[in-house]
Design an enzyme around this catalytic site. Structure first.
Site, PDB file in Angstrom:
ATOM      1  N   HIS A  17     -31.521  63.372 -71.896  1.00  0.00           N
ATOM      2  CA  HIS A  17     -31.118  63.771 -73.289  1.00  0.00           C
ATOM      3  C   HIS A  17     -30.204  62.899 -74.081  1.00  0.00           C
ATOM      4  O   HIS A  17     -28.961  62.277 -73.336  1.00  0.00           O
ATOM      5  CB  HIS A  17     -30.605  64.983 -72.991  1.00  0.00           C
ATOM      6  CG  HIS A  17     -30.227  65.935 -74.346  1.00  0.00           C
ATOM      7  ND1 HIS A  17     -29.152  66.535 -74.560  1.00  0.00           N
ATOM      8  CD2 HIS A  17     -30.893  66.016 -75.419  1.00  0.00           C
ATOM      9  CE1 HIS A  17     -29.254  66.963 -75.744  1.00  0.00           C
ATOM     10  NE2 HIS A  17     -30.213  66.789 -76.265  1.00  0.00           N
ATOM     11  N   HIS A  59     -27.381  61.846 -84.076  1.00  0.00           N
ATOM     12  CA  HIS A  59     -27.712  63.387 -84.074  1.00  0.00           C
ATOM     13  C   HIS A  59     -27.282  63.959 -85.196  1.00  0.00           C
ATOM     14  O   HIS A  59     -28.344  64.789 -85.712  1.00  0.00           O
ATOM     15  CB  HIS A  59     -27.238  64.016 -82.630  1.00  0.00           C
ATOM     16  CG  HIS A  59     -27.653  65.706 -82.311  1.00  0.00           C
ATOM     17  ND1 HIS A  59     -26.966  66.572 -82.993  1.00  0.00           N
ATOM     18  CD2 HIS A  59     -28.592  66.040 -81.600  1.00  0.00           C
ATOM     19  CE1 HIS A  59     -27.296  67.464 -82.772  1.00  0.00           C
ATOM     20  NE2 HIS A  59     -28.555  67.492 -81.831  1.00  0.00           N
TER      21      HIS A  59
HETATM   22  O1  G3P Z   1     -35.388  67.256 -77.864  1.00  0.00           O
HETATM   23  C1  G3P Z   1     -34.688  68.073 -77.232  1.00  0.00           C
HETATM   24  C2  G3P Z   1     -33.305  68.237 -77.997  1.00  0.00           C
HETATM   25  O2  G3P Z   1     -32.778  66.947 -78.020  1.00  0.00           O
HETATM   26  C3  G3P Z   1     -33.205  69.115 -79.265  1.00  0.00           C
HETATM   27  O3  G3P Z   1     -31.828  69.329 -79.535  1.00  0.00           O
HETATM   28  O4  G3P Z   1     -29.911  69.180 -80.872  1.00  0.00           O
HETATM   29  O5  G3P Z   1     -30.030  67.986 -78.770  1.00  0.00           O
HETATM   30  O6  G3P Z   1     -31.479  67.170 -80.585  1.00  0.00           O
HETATM   31  P1  G3P Z   1     -30.921  68.533 -80.104  1.00  0.00           P
HETATM   32 MG    MG Z   2     -32.646  65.559 -79.756  1.00  0.00          MG
END
Ligand code: G3P
Ligand code: MG
Length: 252
Positions: A17, A59
């Site tokens: 992630h 993000h």
């Molecule tokens: O793609 C999975 C995840 O990254 C979605 O949530 O807020 O971490 O971008 P976020």
């Molecule tokens: Mg994401």
């Protein structure tokens, strides 16, 4: 109803992630390096547009949480964004990290042999433009790369723009709460996968999603026991922050 044929998931089953999960400043080149160091073979990261239209990684809508700057990213040129330190907030050892361009990220992924899940993360009001430009540039930067980068987004508008701009790139529909019409939405956007919040799933819903012929990736799974449970339910892949606990072959 007869289940729709589902080809095998063509990507690694564990995805880091934001590049390096919890072990590096998110969405930086150092994060990609950290992911690779831990043996990961696929990374997820968040791409958006600077004020001057450059795809780069971040993000949030604003820069405060993950850099030493202030303000809305959409109001800043890439030169202004690139002047910010995006590493020290996490740990001074990462001082000098920046918010990289998508171009730099594509290059680093190629060097490190990382497959990519490019999340289209538009700043407010820029959904279509972000979908279009990020998808177009992804297609160009990852031309000939196999497996191809997987685009995903919570934004239906961004996915629709990506579908038109780069029809050959696979798309995944990101969902937090899973709406009644998930299948209709996924079909309309010609998505190959759902990317769902694992907390909102049940074994029955997983079975239904797979029977519809979609692949299923779940986020953000940080406990090894939960990862194994989700594997038993049949999910294809998990996205995790804990690449130190959930290794690249954990689900194989
Ligand atoms: O793609 C999975 C995840 O990254 C979605 O949530 O807020 O971490 O971008 P976020
Ligand atoms: Mg994401």
């Amino acid at each position: 109803m007869k289940p729709t044929h589902r080809p095998a998931w063509p990507y690694p089953r564990v995805i880091a992630h934001r590049g390096g999960g919890a072990l590096a400043p998110e969405n930086t080149l150092a994060a990609l390096d950290k992911g690779a160091q831990f043996g990961m073979t696929m990374v997820e990261f968040d791409a958006k547009l600077s004020h001057d239209g450059r795809p780069f990684l971040l993000h949030d809508d604003r820069v405060e949480r993950t850099s030493n700057g202030h303000g809305a990213a959409a109001a800043m040129t890439y030169a202004e964004l690139a002047a910010l330190d995006a590493g020290t907030w996490f740990d001074p050892v990462f001082a000098g990290e920046t918010m990289p361009t998508l171009e730099a990220v594509a290059h680093r992924c190629r060097v490190l042999g990382l497959a990519a899940n490019v999340e289209l993360k538009p700043c407010p009001g820029t959904d279509s433009a972000t979908g279009l430009r990020v998808a177009r540039e992804t297609a160009h930067l990852w031309a000939e790369v196999q497996p191809p980068p997987l685009l995903s987004s919570f934004s239906v508008e961004a996915l629709e723009a990506a579908r038109i701009a780069a029809p050959d790139l696979p798309r995944g529909l990101l969902l937090d709460d899973i709406p009644e019409n998930w299948l209709e939405q996924a079909r309309r956007l010609e998505c190959v996968s759902l990317h769902a919040n694992h907390r909102k799933l049940s074994p029955a819903l997983v079975t239904e999603i797979l029977a519809a012929g979609l692949w299923l990736m779940v986020y953000t799974v940080n406990q090894p026991e939960r990862a194994l449970e989700l594997k038993q339910w049949g999910v294809d892949a998990i996205c995790t922050d804990r690449i130190d606990l959930i290794g690249p072959h954990f689900l194989d």
